[in-house]
Structure formats: C-alpha cells, structure tokens
Scaffold this motif. Structure first.
Motif, PDB file in Angstrom:
ATOM      1  N   GLY A   1      -8.932  95.330  55.403  1.00  0.00           N
ATOM      2  CA  GLY A   1      -9.577  95.429  54.100  1.00  0.00           C
ATOM      3  C   GLY A   1     -10.806  96.320  54.119  1.00  0.00           C
TER       4      GLY A   1
ATOM      5  N   TYR B   1      -9.496  99.893  53.917  1.00  0.00           N
ATOM      6  CA  TYR B   1      -9.028 100.163  52.552  1.00  0.00           C
ATOM      7  C   TYR B   1     -10.211 100.400  51.607  1.00  0.00           C
ATOM      8  CZ  TYR B   1      -4.376  98.399  53.913  1.00  0.00           C
ATOM      9  OH  TYR B   1      -3.150  98.216  54.504  1.00  0.00           O
TER      10      TYR B   1
ATOM     11  N   THR C   1      -1.635 102.757  56.514  1.00  0.00           N
ATOM     12  CA  THR C   1      -0.873 101.513  56.686  1.00  0.00           C
ATOM     13  C   THR C   1       0.412 101.765  57.463  1.00  0.00           C
ATOM     14  OG1 THR C   1      -1.763 100.564  54.642  1.00  0.00           O
ATOM     15  CG2 THR C   1       0.317  99.660  55.460  1.00  0.00           C
TER      16      THR C   1
ATOM     17  N   GLY D   1       0.299  87.503  54.140  1.00  0.00           N
ATOM     18  CA  GLY D   1      -0.693  87.670  55.201  1.00  0.00           C
ATOM     19  C   GLY D   1      -0.828  86.462  56.098  1.00  0.00           C
TER      20      GLY D   1
ATOM     21  N   LEU E   1       2.266  95.128  51.488  1.00  0.00           N
ATOM     22  CA  LEU E   1       0.826  95.382  51.625  1.00  0.00           C
ATOM     23  C   LEU E   1       0.262  96.211  50.469  1.00  0.00           C
ATOM     24  CD1 LEU E   1       0.660  96.159  55.452  1.00  0.00           C
ATOM     25  CD2 LEU E   1      -0.394  94.214  54.291  1.00  0.00           C
TER      26      LEU E   1
ATOM     27  N   SER F   1      -2.568  94.854  48.171  1.00  0.00           N
ATOM     28  CA  SER F   1      -3.884  94.870  48.829  1.00  0.00           C
ATOM     29  C   SER F   1      -4.430  96.280  48.937  1.00  0.00           C
ATOM     30  CB  SER F   1      -3.782  94.240  50.222  1.00  0.00           C
ATOM     31  OG  SER F   1      -3.550  92.854  50.135  1.00  0.00           O
TER      32      SER F   1
ATOM     33  N   ALA G   1      -5.740  97.036  45.463  1.00  0.00           N
ATOM     34  CA  ALA G   1      -6.877  96.169  45.114  1.00  0.00           C
ATOM     35  C   ALA G   1      -8.142  96.589  45.863  1.00  0.00           C
ATOM     36  CB  ALA G   1      -6.539  94.711  45.428  1.00  0.00           C
ATOM     37  N   PHE G   2      -8.036  96.808  47.177  1.00  0.00           N
ATOM     38  CA  PHE G   2      -9.211  97.194  47.961  1.00  0.00           C
ATOM     39  C   PHE G   2      -9.675  98.615  47.617  1.00  0.00           C
ATOM     40  CE2 PHE G   2      -8.093  93.707  50.968  1.00  0.00           C
ATOM     41  CZ  PHE G   2      -9.340  93.108  51.002  1.00  0.00           C
TER      42      PHE G   2
ATOM     43  N   SER H   1      -9.700  93.458  40.825  1.00  0.00           N
ATOM     44  CA  SER H   1      -9.305  93.678  42.223  1.00  0.00           C
ATOM     45  C   SER H   1      -9.673  92.475  43.082  1.00  0.00           C
ATOM     46  CB  SER H   1      -9.963  94.946  42.775  1.00  0.00           C
ATOM     47  OG  SER H   1     -11.375  94.837  42.762  1.00  0.00           O
TER      48      SER H   1
ATOM     49  N   GLU I   1      -7.061  89.848  45.130  1.00  0.00           N
ATOM     50  CA  GLU I   1      -7.193  89.479  46.547  1.00  0.00           C
ATOM     51  C   GLU I   1      -7.306  87.970  46.717  1.00  0.00           C
ATOM     52  OE1 GLU I   1      -6.965  90.751  49.686  1.00  0.00           O
ATOM     53  OE2 GLU I   1      -5.971  92.247  48.457  1.00  0.00           O
TER      54      GLU I   1
ATOM     55  N   LEU J   1      -3.918  86.512  46.439  1.00  0.00           N
ATOM     56  CA  LEU J   1      -3.122  86.711  47.657  1.00  0.00           C
ATOM     57  C   LEU J   1      -3.547  85.729  48.751  1.00  0.00           C
ATOM     58  CD1 LEU J   1      -2.960  90.622  47.784  1.00  0.00           C
ATOM     59  CD2 LEU J   1      -1.121  89.042  47.184  1.00  0.00           C
TER      60      LEU J   1
END
Length: 255
Positions: free
Chosen positions: A86, A89, A109, A160, A189, A192, A195-196, A214, A218, A221
C-alpha cells in the motif's frame, strides 16, 4: 595422478592442469542471492524509515527514473514482507498523475507477484509443506478439491488473507498455471491499486470525496479479509471436531 583427482582436473598439452568448476557451483547464482539478501537486510534494518514520504523524497525527479525506481521496489516487495504494498501504491499516486500511477502500480504488481511465483516454481512442490508451516492459512488452498485456479487467485488476492510473497511461492510450487495466476491476482489486487492511487493523489485534501471513498474501499476490503478468515477458522474448527468424533467412535467400535 589419482582417479579421484582426474575427474576434477583437465590436462593441458603443456602438461599443466586447471581445476574444472563444480557442476553445482554457480558464481552468478551466489551473486544474485547475495544481492537480494543484502537488499532485504537493508530494508529490515531500516523498516521504520520505509514510509510514503521517505519513498517520495528518495525517488528522482525524472519521471522515467522514478518509474524504474518504483518497479525495483516492487520487485523487492515480492520477496520480503518488510515493505507494505500500500505504501508503494500510495507513493505512485503522489508522484504521478492518476492514469500513470495506476499504470505503474499495475506493472509493479505484475512484477511483485511474479517474483515469488518464479521462486516457488524453481523450488518445486517439495517446499509446499514448509510454506504452509509459515502460514497455516495456506491450508485453505490445499484442502480445496478441484481448484479453479483463476478464481482462487482472484479471491485470495482481493481478501488479502495470505501474505503476497508466501501465496505467490505456493502457487508457483504447486504447479498452478502462471497465466491464470497472473490474471486472477492482478484483477483481485486492482481495487487496492486504484484506491491507494487515488488516496495518494488526494492526500493533500483528506476531506475530499476522492480520498474518503478510497479509504472506505480499503476499509471494506479489510473487513472482507477479516470476515473470510473468521469463516475459515470456524469451518476448520468444525472439521477438526467432526474428525475427532469420528476417530473416537471408530475407537469405541473396535474396542
């Protein structure tokens, strides 16, 4: 010259000899292994300093060099849990425009999940039990009959539940199709990643809708991950209890 020595030495016309390299010895492999061990050790020693701000300040101003630097960090993340994905990202979201950040994070990734898969594939299925000992949640995969590799890769990534490096090594060691693993993992993924990236882009205004959404994604998730783990633990405990009851009944019937 003895027979044992003649197997490891090669005669020259002038009468001299040289020692032939051992077939299992590889200078290249040792150098590569030493390089990764050194990097991981440095990351571990400085783990408290690996923050979004530190990465952003460390990254060069040149966009191309910055992208290369981030991809190297993603590769390093693939073999160590010291660096949190994270953070990488988010750092990309701060440094680049949103489309470029998402692209770099997606490419990173792919590198990040491919490295442990390659390590596991190289080691073979003999390390599966060792990997499971490091994280018992991997029993989830082993206990599933007739696995759908694509869906399983997607599901385990999106929740995750298992560390990325161990999960990649397990899939590689178990002979999973790399194409299905790669596609399922990237799709899993991707929420994420987005979002990140958005979080990093809007970090200067934490009250903005983009940042709040965002963060909510997270958190959702994380809740999904915890819920999945609790369901698995409950199912595992029930299976263990049923197994103990069956064993006890069998013992009584044989007595």
């Amino acid at each position: 010259m003895s027979a044992g020595v003649s197997k490891t030495r090669k005669e020259f016309p002038e009468g001299g000899f040289c020692v032939a390299p051992h077939k299992n010895f590889s200078v290249k492999k040792i150098l590569v292994l030493s390089f990764w061990i050194l990097l991981i050790a440095l990351c571990f020693v400085n783990r408290d300093k690996i923050t979004v701000e530190a990465i952003v300040n460390f990254t060069p101003e040149s966009t191309i060099v910055a992208v290369i630097t981030m991809l190297v960090l993603f590769a390093l993340k693939g073999v160590t849990v010291v660096i949190y994905g994270g953070i990488l990202y988010t750092a990309c979201g701060i440094m680049f425009s949103l489309p470029i950040a998402i692209f770099v994070n997606t490419l990173g990734t792919i590198i990040m999940i491919s490295v442990p898969f390659a390590i596991g594939k190289k080691a073979g299925n003999k390390i599966i039990d060792i990997i499971i000992q490091k994280n018992s949640r991997l029993e989830i995969i082993r206990d599933i009959p007739d696995k759908n590799e694509l869906f399983l890769s997607f599901f385990l990534r999106i929740v995750g539940l298992i560390p990325a490096d161990l999960l990649g090594m397990y899939f590689g060691a178990s002979g999973t199709s790399f194409k299905k693993y790669l596609l399922g993992s990237v799709v899993g993924l991707f929420p994420s990643i987005v979002a990140f990236s958005v979080m990093g882009m809007s970090v200067n205004d934490v009250s903005s809708p983009a940042f709040i959404i965002s963060v909510v994604v997270e958190i959702g998730l994380i809740i999904l991950s915890l819920t999945s783990y609790l369901i698995w633990r409950k199912k595992k405990n029930k299976t263990s209890e049923d197994s103990n009851v069956n064993t006890k009944n069998q013992y009584i019937s044989n007595a």
